[in-house]
Design a protein around this motif. Structure first.
Motif, mmCIF file in Angstrom:
data_model
loop_
_atom_site.group_PDB
_atom_site.id
_atom_site.type_symbol
_atom_site.label_atom_id
_atom_site.label_comp_id
_atom_site.label_asym_id
_atom_site.label_seq_id
_atom_site.Cartn_x
_atom_site.Cartn_y
_atom_site.Cartn_z
ATOM 1 N N LEU A 1 -28.306 -41.755 -0.290
ATOM 2 C CA LEU A 1 -28.296 -41.841 -1.752
ATOM 3 C C LEU A 1 -26.973 -41.403 -2.374
ATOM 4 C CD1 LEU A 1 -31.839 -40.325 -2.496
ATOM 5 C CD2 LEU A 1 -31.232 -42.704 -2.003
ATOM 6 N N ASN A 2 -26.100 -40.825 -1.541
ATOM 7 C CA ASN A 2 -24.798 -40.332 -2.015
ATOM 8 C C ASN A 2 -24.940 -39.224 -3.061
ATOM 9 O OD1 ASN A 2 -23.177 -42.139 -0.406
ATOM 10 N ND2 ASN A 2 -23.733 -43.768 -1.838
ATOM 11 N N ILE A 3 -25.974 -38.423 -2.930
ATOM 12 C CA ILE A 3 -26.145 -37.246 -3.784
ATOM 13 C C ILE A 3 -26.635 -36.090 -2.922
ATOM 14 C CG2 ILE A 3 -26.658 -38.581 -5.876
ATOM 15 C CD1 ILE A 3 -29.616 -37.883 -5.472
ATOM 16 N N LYS A 4 -26.477 -34.885 -3.424
ATOM 17 C CA LYS A 4 -26.957 -33.713 -2.712
ATOM 18 C C LYS A 4 -28.483 -33.651 -2.788
ATOM 19 C CE LYS A 4 -22.902 -31.724 -1.819
ATOM 20 N NZ LYS A 4 -22.437 -31.432 -0.427
ATOM 21 N N PRO A 5 -29.145 -33.112 -1.757
ATOM 22 C CA PRO A 5 -30.609 -32.960 -1.802
ATOM 23 C C PRO A 5 -31.077 -32.205 -3.040
ATOM 24 C CG PRO A 5 -29.825 -32.548 0.418
ATOM 25 C CD PRO A 5 -28.604 -32.701 -0.447
ATOM 26 N N GLU A 6 -30.297 -31.198 -3.478
ATOM 27 C CA GLU A 6 -30.665 -30.421 -4.659
ATOM 28 C C GLU A 6 -30.682 -31.295 -5.910
ATOM 29 O OE1 GLU A 6 -29.028 -27.915 -1.500
ATOM 30 O OE2 GLU A 6 -28.252 -29.670 -2.553
ATOM 31 N N GLU A 7 -29.732 -32.226 -5.992
ATOM 32 C CA GLU A 7 -29.671 -33.129 -7.134
ATOM 33 C C GLU A 7 -30.857 -34.097 -7.118
ATOM 34 O OE1 GLU A 7 -26.587 -36.397 -9.121
ATOM 35 O OE2 GLU A 7 -25.914 -35.116 -7.463
ATOM 36 N N PHE A 8 -31.218 -34.556 -5.911
ATOM 37 C CA PHE A 8 -32.391 -35.421 -5.777
ATOM 38 C C PHE A 8 -33.647 -34.695 -6.239
ATOM 39 C CE2 PHE A 8 -36.082 -36.790 -3.261
ATOM 40 C CZ PHE A 8 -36.128 -38.141 -3.608
ATOM 41 N N GLU A 9 -33.791 -33.449 -5.836
ATOM 42 C CA GLU A 9 -34.952 -32.655 -6.229
ATOM 43 C C GLU A 9 -35.030 -32.487 -7.748
ATOM 44 O OE1 GLU A 9 -35.067 -28.943 -4.186
ATOM 45 O OE2 GLU A 9 -35.537 -29.830 -2.243
ATOM 46 N N LYS A 10 -33.898 -32.227 -8.383
ATOM 47 C CA LYS A 10 -33.877 -32.062 -9.838
ATOM 48 C C LYS A 10 -34.330 -33.348 -10.532
ATOM 49 C CE LYS A 10 -30.273 -28.502 -10.123
ATOM 50 N NZ LYS A 10 -28.883 -28.208 -10.569
ATOM 51 N N GLY A 11 -33.870 -34.488 -10.018
ATOM 52 C CA GLY A 11 -34.272 -35.766 -10.594
ATOM 53 C C GLY A 11 -35.753 -36.019 -10.416
ATOM 54 N N TRP A 12 -36.263 -35.658 -9.245
ATOM 55 C CA TRP A 12 -37.700 -35.840 -8.962
ATOM 56 C C TRP A 12 -38.548 -34.941 -9.863
ATOM 57 C CZ3 TRP A 12 -40.455 -32.176 -5.438
ATOM 58 C CH2 TRP A 12 -41.822 -32.488 -5.363
ATOM 59 N N ILE A 13 -38.136 -33.681 -10.029
ATOM 60 C CA ILE A 13 -38.873 -32.752 -10.879
ATOM 61 C C ILE A 13 -38.885 -33.245 -12.327
ATOM 62 C CG2 ILE A 13 -38.857 -30.421 -11.873
ATOM 63 C CD1 ILE A 13 -37.777 -29.471 -9.101
ATOM 64 N N ALA A 14 -37.759 -33.778 -12.793
ATOM 65 C CA ALA A 14 -37.689 -34.332 -14.150
ATOM 66 C C ALA A 14 -38.631 -35.534 -14.284
ATOM 67 C CB ALA A 14 -36.255 -34.746 -14.474
#
Length: 263
Positions: A244-257
């Motif tokens: 995805l070319n993003i950090k796992p933490e950034e993916f998690e933030k998007g999912w939580i949102a």
């Protein structure tokens, strides 16, 4: 008087339940039966033939879609073992009574035909079958991909190295979420309950809460990046940063949102 009527009603329900259970125990298929279709061989006992036919039909109806969604490579015939009780499932698989299904490689899975006679809160067994089939598809893809890096002519050596690679690299949250998503196993109340726990993907690797919320992870993933991202994520052994070319933490933030907005 009202209490007496209620007691009689409850006793009547209990009698009907146990009488129906006794009848079922005598009328289901006692010996192992085989039902073959184009892509599956269903071995079953402790359930009705009509139940086995529902399983076979539902699996065939989902076969092409799931393999297309995940870009599955050539797949051999799949053996399906269905049990009428958790006890027989446990004896056959060695797993405890809290588990309803398990995949055993890319071409075999086992599960319990849950109903009100053998479970307190039964799952939909047709969805359980699709869930386990999706595990088989994932394994088929992962094994094919692993052949690029595990170079050996010895099957036993390959299996040992693949098992080690799978256990170390393929995240459980992805393993379960994809199967949950493809089987359509989602309940908004369960999602809201688990959402309040604020679990990370790493924590979900070690929690059964993944079964409550896993659907939403893939829902978010496919809505933001499209369905074609799923086979790429599987082939990367769940490497979010690489895929995805993003950090796992950034993916998690998007999912939580996404959860906050939709659930």
């Amino acid at each position: 008087m009202k209490k007496k009527k209620l007691l009689v009603l409850i006793l009547g329900i209990i009698v009907v339940f146990f009488f129906s259970k006794i009848i079922r125990n005598f009328t289901v298929e006692q010996e192992i039966q085989i039902l073959k279709s184009e892509h599956f061989v269903v071995s079953y006992s402790g359930i009705y033939k009509s139940d086995a036919e529902k399983i076979s039909k539902n699996l065939e109806n989902n076969y092409a879609k799931i393999r297309t969604d995940l870009k599955d490579v050539k797949h051999e015939l799949i053996k399906v073992y269905v049990y009428g009780s958790h006890q027989k499932f446990s004896l056959a698989t060695g797993l405890n009574g809290n588990v309803n299904g398990t995949s055993r490689g890319p071409n075999e899975f086992h599960f319990v035909w849950t109903n009100w006679f053998n479970s307190v809160f039964p799952d939909d067994p047709l969805k359980t079958a699709v869930h386990e089939f999706t595990h088989c598809v994932q394994l088929n893809i992962l094994i094919d991909k692993a052949k690029e890096t595990i170079i050996t002519q010895d099957r036993l050596t390959f299996d040992k190295k693949f098992d080690k690679k799978f256990g170390a690299e393929y995240p459980r949250w992805l393993w379960e979420s994809i199967s949950i998503f493809e089987a359509g196993e989602v309940n908004s109340l369960s999602v809201k309950y688990t959402k309040g726990k604020n679990l990370t993907l790493e924590e979900l690797n070690h929690s059964n809460q993944i079964y409550n919320i896993g659907y939403t992870i893939i829902e978010y993933l496919t809505k933001k990046w499209g369905k074609d991202i799923l086979p790429k994520l599987i082939a990367s052994f769940g490497n979010i940063e690489k895929t995805l070319n993003i950090k796992p933490e950034e993916f998690e933030k998007g999912w939580i949102a996404f959860l906050e907005e939709n659930y």
